[in-house]
Design a protein around this motif. Structure first.
Motif, PDB file in Angstrom:
ATOM      1  N   GLY A  79      28.833  15.363  -7.553  1.00 56.28           N
ATOM      2  CA  GLY A  79      28.808  14.181  -8.407  1.00 56.28           C
ATOM      3  C   GLY A  79      27.429  13.902  -8.956  1.00 56.28           C
ATOM      4  O   GLY A  79      26.414  14.225  -8.341  1.00 56.28           O
ATOM      5  N   GLU A  80      27.384  13.323 -10.150  1.00 55.32           N
ATOM      6  CA  GLU A  80      26.141  12.889 -10.770  1.00 55.32           C
ATOM      7  C   GLU A  80      26.312  11.465 -11.280  1.00 55.32           C
ATOM      8  O   GLU A  80      27.411  11.060 -11.668  1.00 55.32           O
ATOM      9  N   SER A  81      25.208  10.723 -11.265  1.00 50.63           N
ATOM     10  CA  SER A  81      25.227   9.350 -11.749  1.00 50.63           C
ATOM     11  C   SER A  81      23.917   9.064 -12.467  1.00 50.63           C
ATOM     12  O   SER A  81      22.835   9.340 -11.931  1.00 50.63           O
ATOM     13  N   LYS A  82      24.000   8.532 -13.685  1.00 50.21           N
ATOM     14  CA  LYS A  82      22.807   8.194 -14.453  1.00 50.21           C
ATOM     15  C   LYS A  82      22.930   6.767 -15.007  1.00 50.21           C
ATOM     16  O   LYS A  82      24.022   6.319 -15.375  1.00 50.21           O
ATOM     17  N   ASP A  83      21.781   6.067 -15.062  1.00 54.43           N
ATOM     18  CA  ASP A  83      21.760   4.721 -15.620  1.00 54.43           C
ATOM     19  C   ASP A  83      20.352   4.409 -16.114  1.00 54.43           C
ATOM     20  O   ASP A  83      19.427   5.206 -15.956  1.00 54.43           O
ATOM     21  N   LEU A  84      20.200   3.213 -16.717  1.00 60.49           N
ATOM     22  CA  LEU A  84      18.878   2.769 -17.171  1.00 60.49           C
ATOM     23  C   LEU A  84      18.143   2.021 -16.069  1.00 60.49           C
ATOM     24  O   LEU A  84      16.921   2.032 -15.996  1.00 60.49           O
ATOM     25  N   SER A  85      18.892   1.330 -15.210  1.00 57.33           N
ATOM     26  CA  SER A  85      18.347   0.654 -14.030  1.00 57.33           C
ATOM     27  C   SER A  85      19.519   0.397 -13.105  1.00 57.33           C
ATOM     28  O   SER A  85      20.672   0.272 -13.544  1.00 57.33           O
ATOM     29  N   ASN A  86      19.231   0.286 -11.809  1.00 56.68           N
ATOM     30  CA  ASN A  86      20.365   0.129 -10.883  1.00 56.68           C
ATOM     31  C   ASN A  86      20.845  -1.315 -10.778  1.00 56.68           C
ATOM     32  O   ASN A  86      21.950  -1.569 -10.314  1.00 56.68           O
ATOM     33  N   GLY A  87      20.022  -2.286 -11.160  1.00 58.15           N
ATOM     34  CA  GLY A  87      20.472  -3.676 -11.212  1.00 58.15           C
ATOM     35  C   GLY A  87      20.830  -4.300  -9.887  1.00 58.15           C
ATOM     36  O   GLY A  87      21.588  -5.275  -9.859  1.00 58.15           O
ATOM     37  N   VAL A  88      20.287  -3.805  -8.785  1.00 59.13           N
ATOM     38  CA  VAL A  88      20.692  -4.313  -7.472  1.00 59.13           C
ATOM     39  C   VAL A  88      19.724  -5.343  -6.910  1.00 59.13           C
ATOM     40  O   VAL A  88      19.975  -5.904  -5.846  1.00 59.13           O
ATOM     41  N   ARG A  89      18.610  -5.619  -7.592  1.00 60.02           N
ATOM     42  CA  ARG A  89      17.673  -6.612  -7.075  1.00 60.02           C
ATOM     43  C   ARG A  89      18.236  -8.010  -7.235  1.00 60.02           C
ATOM     44  O   ARG A  89      19.231  -8.234  -7.930  1.00 60.02           O
ATOM     45  N   ASN A  90      17.568  -8.984  -6.598  1.00 59.53           N
ATOM     46  CA  ASN A  90      18.142 -10.337  -6.562  1.00 59.53           C
ATOM     47  C   ASN A  90      17.629 -11.253  -7.668  1.00 59.53           C
ATOM     48  O   ASN A  90      17.890 -12.454  -7.651  1.00 59.53           O
ATOM     49  N   SER A  91      16.887 -10.724  -8.639  1.00 60.16           N
ATOM     50  CA  SER A  91      16.415 -11.559  -9.744  1.00 60.16           C
ATOM     51  C   SER A  91      16.155 -10.687 -10.961  1.00 60.16           C
ATOM     52  O   SER A  91      15.994  -9.471 -10.861  1.00 60.16           O
ATOM     53  N   MET A  92      16.081 -11.345 -12.126  1.00 60.81           N
ATOM     54  CA  MET A  92      15.738 -10.626 -13.357  1.00 60.81           C
ATOM     55  C   MET A  92      14.365  -9.973 -13.212  1.00 60.81           C
ATOM     56  O   MET A  92      14.159  -8.826 -13.606  1.00 60.81           O
ATOM     57  N   GLU A  93      13.415 -10.750 -12.674  1.00 66.07           N
ATOM     58  CA  GLU A  93      12.042 -10.255 -12.556  1.00 66.07           C
ATOM     59  C   GLU A  93      11.967  -8.993 -11.709  1.00 66.07           C
ATOM     60  O   GLU A  93      11.331  -8.006 -12.083  1.00 66.07           O
ATOM     61  N   SER A  94      12.619  -9.010 -10.552  1.00 64.53           N
ATOM     62  CA  SER A  94      12.578  -7.847  -9.659  1.00 64.53           C
ATOM     63  C   SER A  94      13.244  -6.637 -10.291  1.00 64.53           C
ATOM     64  O   SER A  94      12.760  -5.508 -10.153  1.00 64.53           O
ATOM     65  N   ASN A  95      14.350  -6.855 -10.983  1.00 66.18           N
ATOM     66  CA  ASN A  95      15.031  -5.737 -11.628  1.00 66.18           C
ATOM     67  C   ASN A  95      14.162  -5.086 -12.694  1.00 66.18           C
ATOM     68  O   ASN A  95      14.237  -3.871 -12.902  1.00 66.18           O
ATOM     69  N   TRP A  96      13.336  -5.876 -13.366  1.00 67.93           N
ATOM     70  CA  TRP A  96      12.446  -5.314 -14.374  1.00 67.93           C
ATOM     71  C   TRP A  96      11.187  -4.720 -13.738  1.00 67.93           C
ATOM     72  O   TRP A  96      10.780  -3.602 -14.057  1.00 67.93           O
ATOM     73  N   GLN A  97      10.574  -5.450 -12.814  1.00 70.56           N
ATOM     74  CA  GLN A  97       9.313  -5.007 -12.220  1.00 70.56           C
ATOM     75  C   GLN A  97       9.453  -3.732 -11.397  1.00 70.56           C
ATOM     76  O   GLN A  97       8.507  -2.966 -11.263  1.00 70.56           O
ATOM     77  N   LEU A  98      10.628  -3.498 -10.830  1.00 71.13           N
ATOM     78  CA  LEU A  98      10.810  -2.367  -9.927  1.00 71.13           C
ATOM     79  C   LEU A  98      11.601  -1.224 -10.559  1.00 71.13           C
ATOM     80  O   LEU A  98      12.088  -0.346  -9.851  1.00 71.13           O
ATOM     81  N   ASN A  99      11.724  -1.254 -11.883  1.00 74.44           N
ATOM     82  CA  ASN A  99      12.422  -0.164 -12.561  1.00 74.44           C
ATOM     83  C   ASN A  99      11.396   0.866 -13.033  1.00 74.44           C
ATOM     84  O   ASN A  99      10.508   0.556 -13.825  1.00 74.44           O
ATOM     85  N   GLN A 100      11.534   2.102 -12.522  1.00 75.07           N
ATOM     86  CA  GLN A 100      10.542   3.139 -12.838  1.00 75.07           C
ATOM     87  C   GLN A 100      10.811   3.706 -14.234  1.00 75.07           C
ATOM     88  O   GLN A 100      11.823   4.351 -14.455  1.00 75.07           O
ATOM     89  N   SER A 101       9.879   3.445 -15.141  1.00 78.94           N
ATOM     90  CA  SER A 101      10.056   3.922 -16.504  1.00 78.94           C
ATOM     91  C   SER A 101       8.699   4.031 -17.172  1.00 78.94           C
ATOM     92  O   SER A 101       7.799   3.223 -16.916  1.00 78.94           O
ATOM     93  N   LEU A 102       8.525   5.013 -18.047  1.00 79.73           N
ATOM     94  CA  LEU A 102       7.278   5.134 -18.799  1.00 79.73           C
ATOM     95  C   LEU A 102       7.096   3.950 -19.739  1.00 79.73           C
ATOM     96  O   LEU A 102       5.977   3.496 -19.966  1.00 79.73           O
ATOM     97  N   ILE A 103       8.197   3.459 -20.295  1.00 80.94           N
ATOM     98  CA  ILE A 103       8.166   2.261 -21.148  1.00 80.94           C
ATOM     99  C   ILE A 103       9.139   1.259 -20.518  1.00 80.94           C
ATOM    100  O   ILE A 103      10.358   1.336 -20.754  1.00 80.94           O
ATOM    101  N   PRO A 104       8.677   0.321 -19.719  1.00 76.94           N
ATOM    102  CA  PRO A 104       9.571  -0.569 -18.973  1.00 76.94           C
ATOM    103  C   PRO A 104      10.558  -1.351 -19.829  1.00 76.94           C
ATOM    104  O   PRO A 104      11.660  -1.650 -19.372  1.00 76.94           O
ATOM    105  N   ASN A 105      10.179  -1.683 -21.060  1.00 71.09           N
ATOM    106  CA  ASN A 105      11.101  -2.411 -21.931  1.00 71.09           C
ATOM    107  C   ASN A 105      12.063  -1.494 -22.676  1.00 71.09           C
ATOM    108  O   ASN A 105      12.949  -1.964 -23.382  1.00 71.09           O
ATOM    109  N   ASN A 106      11.863  -0.204 -22.536  1.00 67.13           N
ATOM    110  CA  ASN A 106      12.759   0.764 -23.169  1.00 67.13           C
ATOM    111  C   ASN A 106      12.992   1.930 -22.207  1.00 67.13           C
ATOM    112  O   ASN A 106      12.596   3.068 -22.478  1.00 67.13           O
ATOM    113  N   PRO A 107      13.624   1.654 -21.071  1.00 68.17           N
ATOM    114  CA  PRO A 107      13.826   2.710 -20.066  1.00 68.17           C
ATOM    115  C   PRO A 107      14.757   3.796 -20.579  1.00 68.17           C
ATOM    116  O   PRO A 107      15.643   3.537 -21.398  1.00 68.17           O
TER     117      PRO A 107
END
Length: 326
Positions: A79-107
């Motif tokens: 199986g394979e799974s791909k997404d832009l972010s996993n969305g499992v954090r408990n706030s908007m801020e955490s979901n953005w701050q902890l998403n690994q991306s070269l361009i955080p606003n355009n993952p």
């Protein structure tokens, strides 16, 4: 089984000037460095929108065979799974701050934290019927799954002028590594740090393959988790009436570890920083303070093991049971 995202959540932070700079190594301008906020009255301004990017699939094949008192089955899943972010954090801020991306606003689309990849499951059982003493069942269950994904990068820090807590990182070519460091007063020189960093990179198959490029989200994996469980149960009749019996059982969880202490070890990637493992680099200078050629300055400390061990579930456990069926 195939699943396609229709309206997944996308997290963005708008309070950053969209006029980025780029470090000297970033010749293709892949990892922008930002300066200041659009509106100083606010620390962050988040917006939630939707994206249709992301999917997952898995395919399973199973074979089984029954022969007299033996019964066996084996299954393999890919199986394979791909997404832009996993969305499992408990706030908007955490979901953005902890998403690994070269361009955080355009993952970019990348492997999910829940990417399965390979899984093998097998079960073998044997029944023995006694003339007057009921039935004994012995079952061996074996599970083997490829390790959990994690990301190599900078942890609890950012080199992009953003309130990120994780960053992907450029892995320099051996001769470039010296440009990441400065002499530390009463400490290691830049040359010593570069040598230690190069040694660490060369000792890691994935990181050494990224020389001259950036790390990628969730491209590291922990070792395989392999475990066998054993169950022995005996049904003892207690009445002439049909269907009344006592079951005495012994379940040995992770019997692999009982056989040998180095078997059955269960590995995982801690979720504190969204399954990000440090490459040992800590930023010390930010724009406009940099090394020659517009390179950021780091200190290097050996990061140690890139994953953790679940010590409780890596141990053999025995559970005894008695059940009366009527």
């Amino acid at each position: 089984m195939y699943t396609k995202n229709i309206s997944d959540v996308l997290f963005q932070q708008l309070n950053v000037h969209d006029n980025p700079l780029y470090y000297g190594y970033d010749i293709h301008q892949q990892q922008p460095v930002y300066q200041g906020a659009v509106d100083d009255r606010f620390s962050n301004i988040y917006v939630l929108s939707n994206t249709d990017q992301g999917y997952r699939y898995n395919i399973t094949g199973t074979i089984s065979k029954r022969m007299k008192n033996f019964n066996g089955t084996a299954s393999y899943t890919y199986g394979e799974s791909k997404d832009l972010s996993n969305g499992v954090r408990n706030s908007m801020e955490s979901n953005w701050q902890l998403n690994q991306s070269l361009i955080p606003n355009n993952p970019k689309l990348a492997y999910s934290n829940f990417d399965i990849r390979h899984r093998i499951v097998s079960s073998i059982s044997y029944d023995h019927y006694w003339r007057t003493a009921g039935k004994t069942n012995i079952t061996l269950f074996i599970s083997a799954q490829s390790g959990s994904p994690f990301t190599y990068g900078i942890v609890n820090n950012s080199i992009q002028g953003l309130p990120q807590q994780v960053s992907l990182v450029y892995v320099p070519n051996p001769e470039e590594a010296i440009r990441y460091f400065k002499d530390i007063p009463s400490g290691n020189t830049a040359v010593q740090q570069a040598e230690a960093f190069n040694k660490y990179i060369d000792g890691n198959a994935y990181l050494s393959s990224r020389r001259g490029d950036f790390t990628e989200r969730n491209r590291g994996r922990t070792p395989w988790n392999v475990q066998a469980d054993l169950r022995i149960a005996h049904d003892l009749p207690v009445s002439t009436k049909k269907g009344q019996f006592i079951t005495i059982s012994a379940d040995v969880v992770n019997v692999t570890n009982l056989l040998y202490k180095k078997w059955g070890v269960q590995y995982f990637s801690p979720n504190t920083f969204n399954s990000t493992s440090s490459v040992g680099l800590t930023p010390t200078l930010f724009p406009p303070q940099q090394n020659n050629g517009n390179w950021p300055v780091f200190t290097f400390n050996e990061p140690g093991q890139t994953y953790s061990i679940d010590y409780f579930n890596s141990r053999a456990q025995i559970q005894l049971g008695v059940r009366y069926t009527f």
